[in-house]
Structure formats: C-alpha cells, structure tokens
Write a protein that holds these residues in place. Structure first.
Motif, mmCIF file in Angstrom:
data_model
loop_
_atom_site.group_PDB
_atom_site.id
_atom_site.type_symbol
_atom_site.label_atom_id
_atom_site.label_comp_id
_atom_site.label_asym_id
_atom_site.label_seq_id
_atom_site.Cartn_x
_atom_site.Cartn_y
_atom_site.Cartn_z
ATOM 1 N N ARG A 88 0.586 -1.073 -0.262
ATOM 2 C CA ARG A 88 0.428 -0.068 -0.041
ATOM 3 C C ARG A 88 0.772 1.153 0.194
ATOM 4 O O ARG A 88 -0.004 2.181 0.372
ATOM 5 N N CYS B 47 0.401 7.653 0.885
ATOM 6 C CA CYS B 47 -1.186 7.349 -0.299
ATOM 7 C C CYS B 47 -1.665 8.778 -1.432
ATOM 8 O O CYS B 47 -1.969 9.796 0.163
ATOM 9 N N ASP C 111 -6.838 10.365 -2.987
ATOM 10 C CA ASP C 111 -8.159 9.966 -3.162
ATOM 11 C C ASP C 111 -8.376 8.684 -2.316
ATOM 12 O O ASP C 111 -9.493 7.525 -1.897
ATOM 13 N N ALA C 112 -7.069 8.014 -1.653
ATOM 14 C CA ALA C 112 -7.580 6.700 -1.895
ATOM 15 C C ALA C 112 -6.915 6.308 -0.150
ATOM 16 O O ALA C 112 -6.814 5.033 0.544
ATOM 17 N N ASP D 89 -8.889 7.406 3.271
ATOM 18 C CA ASP D 89 -9.843 6.458 3.703
ATOM 19 C C ASP D 89 -9.662 4.930 3.646
ATOM 20 O O ASP D 89 -10.166 4.673 4.465
ATOM 21 N N GLU D 90 -9.717 4.561 2.732
ATOM 22 C CA GLU D 90 -9.737 2.928 2.578
ATOM 23 C C GLU D 90 -8.535 2.778 2.864
ATOM 24 O O GLU D 90 -8.510 1.583 3.733
ATOM 25 N N THR D 91 -7.464 3.572 2.920
ATOM 26 C CA THR D 91 -6.434 2.884 3.003
ATOM 27 C C THR D 91 -6.616 3.330 4.242
ATOM 28 O O THR D 91 -6.113 2.304 4.840
ATOM 29 N N ALA E 70 -8.437 2.439 6.922
ATOM 30 C CA ALA E 70 -9.136 1.815 7.418
ATOM 31 C C ALA E 70 -8.909 0.305 7.531
ATOM 32 O O ALA E 70 -8.355 -0.221 8.364
ATOM 33 N N TYR E 71 -7.768 -0.257 6.196
ATOM 34 C CA TYR E 71 -7.631 -1.064 5.906
ATOM 35 C C TYR E 71 -6.423 -1.077 6.976
ATOM 36 O O TYR E 71 -5.954 -2.645 7.696
#
Length: 492
Positions: free
Chosen positions: A438, A452, A455-456, A458-460, A462-463
């Motif tokens: 990531r 990061c 635009d990624a 939030d998803e990153t 959380a992961y």
C-alpha cells in the motif's frame, strides 16, 4: 565475510520474506523537502559560530569550541567534587557526554552551589551544539536522489542483535526527536526565506532545527498524504501477554476494556478510588508504568520522572516503586521466572527451559531463546560466571585498548525488555508484510507510515487500522490498538 556468512544460521523462509519486505520499503524511499534541509544546514552553521563565540567569552578564551578536548578540564576545575563525580561515562572514563551533561544540568538546577552559573551556561551551549541537527540534515541531503529528492535505504533489517528489531541508517528515523515544531509549514517558509525562527518557533535555533527534522520528510506530492499510525502502549501490552500468567491476563483486561492504565496504577499507589485520581497522581502512575516494567528501580523511576517533569525525594520514589510492584506482582514473578529459566538453561546444556511464552536453550556455546512466533534469537558465546550470565556484545567500535570482545550482562530486566521488544518487532513484521504494497515509506518500532494518494486515504487508513489491530495467529489474546493521523509532513 564468507566465513562470517557460513558461521551464521540461515534465514528461515519467513525471515527472508520479511527481509525482502524491508528492502522494497528501502527502495521506495521517502521524499525529502530539499529546500528546507539546505536552509537548516545554513541556520545550524550560523548558530555554531555564535555559540563558539559565547563560549570563548565565558571562558576568557580558555576554550574556543564546545568540541574542544579542553572543555572537560575547564569544567572539572570549576565544579564541586560531587559534580566531578558525575563526569564519568558508561565505560568508567572521564567524559562530558550527553548523559553526563544532562545529569550536571539537573544538579546545577537543584544545587546551584555545586556548579557555577557560567559553567552551567557553557555546558548548555555544549549540549545545544552536540544536539545540532546539521549533520542529520546534511546526511539527508547527501542520500537523497536529484530527481525526486527521495531518501532510500533507510532501514537495516534485524539491526538490533538481541531482538531482531530494525534499525535505521542515513535518515536515522529511529533517533529523530519526537517533538516537532507545531507550525511546521510556517516555520519551513520562514527558514527557506532566511527569516528569524527563534524564539517564535522555539527557544533556540537548535531547538527549532530538532523540531523540523521529522517535518523535513513529506508526502510524495500535494496530491498525496502520509498516514501515520502507531500502536498504543504496545510494550505495556506485550509484557503481561508474554508472561502468560493470571495476573498478566488481568492487566490485559484493562486494555481490552479501554481503561486508563495510568489511573489504575495511581489508584493502587495512593489507595483511592480510580474516579478520585488527580492529574498529578495520574502522572505518577504514568512514570511508574514507563519506568518499572523492565524491573527498573528508584534510578529508573527518577530518570523517567525527569522526562515528565516529576521530581520527588528518594524515599518517596522508593515508595512509588514498591507500590507498583505490589499492584503488579505478576511482573515480579515473571522477571524471576525468566532469570531462573535462562540460568537453568546455562547449567543444563541441550535442555529447554520455559518462562511464560518464551523458551531458553544453551547449546554449550550460545544461549538461544525462542519467541511465540517461532523466531529464534541468540546471546552469543554465553558464560555462567559467579555474578551471573554474560555474553559477547555487539559493538562496532570496541575500546582501543580492548583485549577481548566486549561482553554484556544478562539480568532479568534486560531479558524481559529483549523479549517484549522482540515480540513487538514480530508484530511489526507481520503488519509490514500486509501493508507494504500500500506504499509504506517509514516504520519506527511501534509506528508505520504510508504515502498514499489523497483519493485512497480513507480506504487505506481503514485497512491499516484493521491490520494493526488484529493480532497474528501466534499472538492470540494480545489486545492491539492503533491510532492514526493524516498529514502532509511527517510529525507526531
């Protein structure tokens, strides 16, 4: 080098995979704000020249630089016998190193008669120069590439010999000051423009530079962000888990319930309900937890107390130590079990002896210990002497007059610390394996940093939180919790 390689055990498949993960992070690198770094070098040189002038003035020309060998002699001639007694390094030789300077400045504050004010000022100037970040900024500049100003190759896999923890090279992120300038962007603009930065951003220029070391490392671009996540109190969680004791399990339940560990310490120490614990008492509980977990005593408590502005008479400090140990009897039993296990292993070559979740074995030459993950670590060329167990200690620069390889002494507090940090390192390795694709650019023991795209994020994030809060299969029951921050510049 071939003989050394052949003498070492081969890496396991898992260790080799972790090594490759480390090297991919090294190859990716982290972006350096080159303009800031260049400006910092200039500020540091200016302060060094000014400081040298002040030292010459205070010493009437006797000392021309805080790096002069004559500084120690000049100081020793002007302080009390008690203060001179502090001027001894870890090797027993006269010195004025970082630890000695800190102890002498503490003494000067507590007992001004022991160290004259002008001598204390010179020591402060020496401390400021020694802490100067010139070399670190210069090193970052020399290691960064011309195209993207990325600093690569920062991490040494298994650089910590007794634990297998990673160490850092070049960027030295493991040694970077934790405290950062609060208005880092404004300070950066002022530095690049050549404007004054002290006292607006720190008491002295050296303080500002230290506070800008981390912020000098940034996200790849304006369209990227750094996700900085660190485990909450991971060592305080790993130690009771590693003890595999009922008392340790009760301690872990406090973490699972989200309880304030420091307040629980204070409540036990002062015999008050937890809801009545004051802020001052909680501070004592915090120092207890941070200082005493590895069998620390009054000295460790006092040293950690100075970091948090806590000072008390020795008799009172002794009472704090006894109170914490009474409330955490499981820890004392665990330290004793470790000492018994490695000592029995030394007396019975070829047999395994277990303490908590760790197993010791002495093969007749080296003392090994196996972690819950299955990883094995070593105290090389161990000996059982009259005063306990000793081993060959890793040292890049042995003393010039050394007749043998330097040796360290294994005692129960060190054994506990090594085990806890080694297990925490295994937790880090597991997380890095999952998170490296990531975009991991930095990691510092209990912290991982991902570069990061915006635009990624939030998803990153959380992961990342899910990975870092889930214990590996071999660490079932270890409560983990991670906190995250999103930033453009690296900081705390």
């Amino acid at each position: 080098m071939r003989e050394v390689s052949q003498a070492m055990r081969q890496l396991t498949d898992q260790e080799l995979a972790d090594y490759h993960t480390n090297e991919r992070i090294n190859d990716r690198g982290v972006r350096l704000d080159a303009l800031l770094a260049k400006a910092a070098v200039g500020y540091a040189q200016t302060e060094l020249d000014e400081t040298s002038g002040l030292v010459r003035e205070l010493t009437a020309g006797a000392v021309t630089s805080t790096r002069s060998p004559g500084l120690r002699t000049w100081v020793a001639e002007r302080v009390s016998e008690r203060a001179r007694g502090l001027m001894v390094g870890a090797n027993g030789r006269p010195c004025l190193d970082k630890t000695v300077r800190a102890n002498m400045l503490n003494l000067a504050e507590e007992c001004p008669d022991e160290i004259p004010s002008d001598v204390a000022d010179v020591i402060r100037y020496a401390d400021a120069v020694a802490a100067s970040s010139t070399a670190k900024f210069q090193r970052l500049l020399s290691l960064s590439d011309m195209a993207g100003h990325r600093v690569r190759g920062a991490f040494v896999f298994a650089g910590g010999s007794a634990t297998g923890r990673a160490s850092s090279y070049g960027a030295q992120v493991h040694n970077s000051p934790r405290k950062c300038v609060r208005q880092a962007d404004a300070c950066r603009d002022a530095m690049v423009s050549g404007l004054p930065v002290a006292p607006q951003y720190g008491p002295r220029v050296s303080d500002v530079l230290k506070g800008m070391l981390r912020p000098a490392l940034t996200a790849s671009s304006e369209r990227h962000r750094l996700i900085v996540a660190d485990w909450s109190s991971i060592e305080a969680r790993v130690t009771p888990w590693a003890s595999a004791s009922p008392g340790g399990e009760r301690k872990l339940s406090l973490f699972r319930n989200g309880s304030d560990i420091y307040k629980h310490n204070a409540a036990a120490t002062y015999a008050v309900p937890i809801e009545q614990v004051t802020d001052a008492q909680r501070q004592v509980g915090k120092v207890q937890e941070l200082a005493l977990g590895y069998a620390g005593g009054v000295g460790a408590f006092a040293s950690m107390g100075r970091v948090y502005g806590l000072s008390m008479p020795e008799a009172e400090a002794e009472r704090m130590v006894r109170a914490w140990r009474r409330a955490n009897a499981w820890a004392v039993d665990y330290w004793t079990a470790l000492e018994s296990a490695y000592t029995r292993a030394m007396r019975n070559p070829g047999y395994e002896f277990k303490a908590g979740r760790v197993t010791y074995l002495y093969d007749g030459q080296h003392l090994w210990y196996a972690l819950p993950s299955g990883r094995v670590l070593c105290y090389p060329f161990a000996r059982l002497d009259s005063d306990g167990v000793s081993y060959a200690k890793a040292a890049w620069k042995p003393a010039a007059d050394a007749k043998e390889w330097p040796r360290g002494r294994l005692w129960r507090g060190l054994a506990c610390e090594n085990i806890t940090q080694a297990i925490a390192a295994d937790v880090l390795r597991e997380a890095l394996r999952a998170l490296e694709p990531r975009g991991v650019v930095l990691h510092v023991h209990d912290e991982i940093v991902i570069d990061c795209p915006v635009d990624a994020v939030d998803e990153t994030a959380a992961y990342m939180a899910d990975v870092m809060s889930t214990p590996p299969p071999w660490a079932a029951g270890l409560p983990l919790s991670a906190e995250q921050k999103i930033m453009q510049r690296y900081g705390k």
